[in-house]
Scaffold this active site. Structure first.
Site, short mmCIF file in Angstrom:
data_model
loop_
_atom_site.label_atom_id
_atom_site.label_comp_id
_atom_site.label_asym_id
_atom_site.label_seq_id
_atom_site.Cartn_x
_atom_site.Cartn_y
_atom_site.Cartn_z
N THR A 39 24.56 -8.38 63.22
CA THR A 39 24.54 -7.34 64.25
C THR A 39 23.79 -7.81 65.50
OG1 THR A 39 24.62 -5.67 62.52
CG2 THR A 39 23.92 -4.92 64.70
N HIS A 42 26.16 -9.67 67.48
CA HIS A 42 27.10 -8.73 68.14
C HIS A 42 26.43 -8.06 69.35
CE1 HIS A 42 30.24 -9.25 65.25
NE2 HIS A 42 29.54 -8.76 64.24
P1 NAP Z 1 27.91 -12.97 56.87
O1 NAP Z 1 26.84 -13.93 56.59
O2 NAP Z 1 28.81 -13.19 58.00
O3 NAP Z 1 28.75 -12.91 55.51
C1 NAP Z 1 30.09 -12.75 55.43
C2 NAP Z 1 30.62 -13.96 54.73
O4 NAP Z 1 31.93 -13.70 54.28
C3 NAP Z 1 30.78 -15.17 55.61
O5 NAP Z 1 29.59 -15.86 55.82
C4 NAP Z 1 31.80 -15.99 54.86
O6 NAP Z 1 31.16 -16.89 53.94
C5 NAP Z 1 32.54 -14.93 54.03
N1 NAP Z 1 33.93 -14.89 54.41
C6 NAP Z 1 34.47 -14.91 55.64
N2 NAP Z 1 35.81 -14.92 55.57
C7 NAP Z 1 36.11 -14.89 54.25
C8 NAP Z 1 37.32 -14.90 53.52
N3 NAP Z 1 38.50 -14.92 54.14
N4 NAP Z 1 37.26 -14.87 52.17
C9 NAP Z 1 36.08 -14.84 51.54
N5 NAP Z 1 34.90 -14.85 52.18
C10 NAP Z 1 34.92 -14.88 53.52
O7 NAP Z 1 27.35 -11.53 57.03
P2 NAP Z 1 26.43 -10.60 56.12
O8 NAP Z 1 25.14 -10.43 56.78
O9 NAP Z 1 26.44 -11.00 54.69
O10 NAP Z 1 27.23 -9.25 56.31
C11 NAP Z 1 28.51 -9.10 55.75
C12 NAP Z 1 29.27 -8.01 56.48
O11 NAP Z 1 28.65 -6.75 56.25
C13 NAP Z 1 29.30 -8.19 58.01
O12 NAP Z 1 30.56 -7.77 58.47
C14 NAP Z 1 28.22 -7.25 58.48
O13 NAP Z 1 28.44 -6.83 59.80
C15 NAP Z 1 28.38 -6.14 57.49
N6 NAP Z 1 27.24 -5.26 57.30
C16 NAP Z 1 27.52 -3.97 57.02
C17 NAP Z 1 26.53 -3.06 56.78
C18 NAP Z 1 26.88 -1.65 56.46
O14 NAP Z 1 26.04 -0.79 56.54
N7 NAP Z 1 28.11 -1.36 56.07
C19 NAP Z 1 25.19 -3.48 56.84
C20 NAP Z 1 24.91 -4.82 57.11
C21 NAP Z 1 25.94 -5.70 57.32
P3 NAP Z 1 31.93 -18.24 53.55
O15 NAP Z 1 31.87 -19.11 54.75
O16 NAP Z 1 31.21 -18.74 52.36
O17 NAP Z 1 33.33 -17.83 53.22
#
Ligand code: NAP
Ligand code: ZN
Length: 341
Positions: A39, A42
């Site tokens: 975030t 972003h």
């Molecule tokens: P992140 O580090 O970007 O983790 C997402 C991971 O997903 C990427 O690093 C990538 O790892 C993997 N990925 C991407 N494309 C993929 C695919 N096609 N297949 C499988 N894996 C894939 O971010 P994060 O901090 O863990 O957050 C994850 C998501 O949750 C983000 O979108 C964030 O904005 C969101 N979020 C939501 C909340 C909420 O309240 N709902 C709160 C916090 C964060 P690899 O390179 O290993 O594939």
């Protein structure tokens, strides 16, 4: 003191600012660690609404240094974690118990000054006590964990459930652990980086899937797949269209797919309502952390969640703008900004 300020979209600098003063209902907290989150990137790129100039940082914990005259329940020297999301308590959503959907929601580190600084002001009601003997780096994981807990609550995982987690970032790797603690016996992580799949195994995943090794849906739900016919629960933690669609197809008939990942505003995906209807798939979205911060703090405090292995790097406030203005390095899970480094 030093603070990393977002002056405007694309303008992020660490500079000297005046040390903030707590109001009557506030705590002044000396920041021990503050996590860098997607975030923050972003916000820097103007892809998420905020109100610059503002000090970023919403995943922080630290030590209470001053307390306002009307504060109760905290003493100078306490270690606290702050829930950054401040609900108004009075709007139609708040009075119906949906504080995460508050119409006047304001967040520390987004709308008011946050934790990428030597000090942060935390309203009394947003603070939660952490143990004095806790590793000072671990409190920064309470906020992301609280978001994952809301997703796990919505998933209604039962003992013996099968769960797939899509995306092995910090949210996915915390969710793997929560799924195990909720009683799931099968927890499969799907992520592209091998190092993260290995880490997931150390954190309790029973299997992992490499999307490059073949169709993900077939690898899991196919006749010779890991769980033929689909899993009880899918947790989408990647925030990309491909995985949102996969989530609806990997779940078994009558199962639940929870979307935690944030896709860019305006982006769409193609899903088939016929398929969702005839398989009565529950498609649920999970937004931030309503009433889960206390539980997250307790889980961190008691060491029930492994976070040490998720810390990739610690950086100073001076190094922090470079981290936020660049994409994550390969293999990196969580970068902590440590003002005292
Ligand atoms: P992140 O580090 O970007 O983790 C997402 C991971 O997903 C990427 O690093 C990538 O790892 C993997 N990925 C991407 N494309 C993929 C695919 N096609 N297949 C499988 N894996 C894939 O971010 P994060 O901090 O863990 O957050 C994850 C998501 O949750 C983000 O979108 C964030 O904005 C969101 N979020 C939501 C909340 C909420 O309240 N709902 C709160 C916090 C964060 P690899 O390179 O290993 O594939
Ligand atoms: Zn409200």
């Amino acid at each position: 003191m030093k603070a990393m300020r977002l002056e405007a979209t694309g303008k992020l600098f660490t500079r000297e600012v005046e040390k903030p003063r707590p109001g009557p209902e506030d705590l002044l907290v000396k920041v021990e660690a503050c996590g860098v989150c997607g975030t923050d990137r972003h916000l820097y790129h103007g892809e998420f609404p905020c109100t610059p100039p503002v000090t970023l940082g919403h995943e922080f914990s630290g030590i209470v240094e001053e307390i306002g005259s009307a504060v109760s329940g905290f003493a100078i020297g306490d270690r606290i974690t702050g829930d950054p999301n401040i609900a108004c308590g009075r709007c139609s959503q708040c009075v119906n118990g949906r504080v995460n959907l508050c119409r006047n929601l304001r967040a520390i580190g987004i709308h008011r000054d946050g934790g990428f600084a030597d000090y942060v002001v935390v309203p009394n009601k947003q603070a939660f006590l952490l143990p004095a003997d806790l590793n000072p780096m671990h409190g920064a994981f309470c906020e992301p964990l609280a978001c994952c807990l809301h997703g796990i609550d919505l998933a209604e995982i039962k003992a013996g459930s099968s769960v797939v987690v899509l995306g092995g970032g910090v949210i996915g790797l915390l969710t793997v652990q929560l799924a195990r603690l909720a009683g799931a016996t099968t927890v499969i992580l799907v992520t592209r980086q091998a190092a993260r799949r290995k880490l997931a195994a150390e954190l309790g995943a029973t299997a992992s899937v490499d999307p490059a090794a073949g169709d993900v849906i077939a690898q899991i739900t196919g006749d010779t797949g890991l769980v033929p016919g689909g899993v009880d629960v899918v947790m989408e933690c990647a925030g990309v269209g491909e995985t949102v669609v996969q989530a609806t197809k990997i779940v078994r008939p009558g199962g639940t797919a929870v979307i935690l990942g944030v896709m860019a505003q305006g982006e769409t995906v193609s899903i088939e309502p016929f398929d969702l209807l005839f398989r009565e798939v529950k498609l649920v979205t999970s937004f931030i952390n309503p009433f889960t911060h206390r539980r997250a703090a307790d889980m961190i405090a008691t060491g029930r969640i492994e976070v040490e292995k998720l810390i990739s790097r610690k950086v100073t406030l001076d190094e922090a703008p470079h981290v936020v203005t660049h994409p994550p390095q390969p293999g990196e899970v969580k970068v902590l900004v440590v003002p005292g480094l």
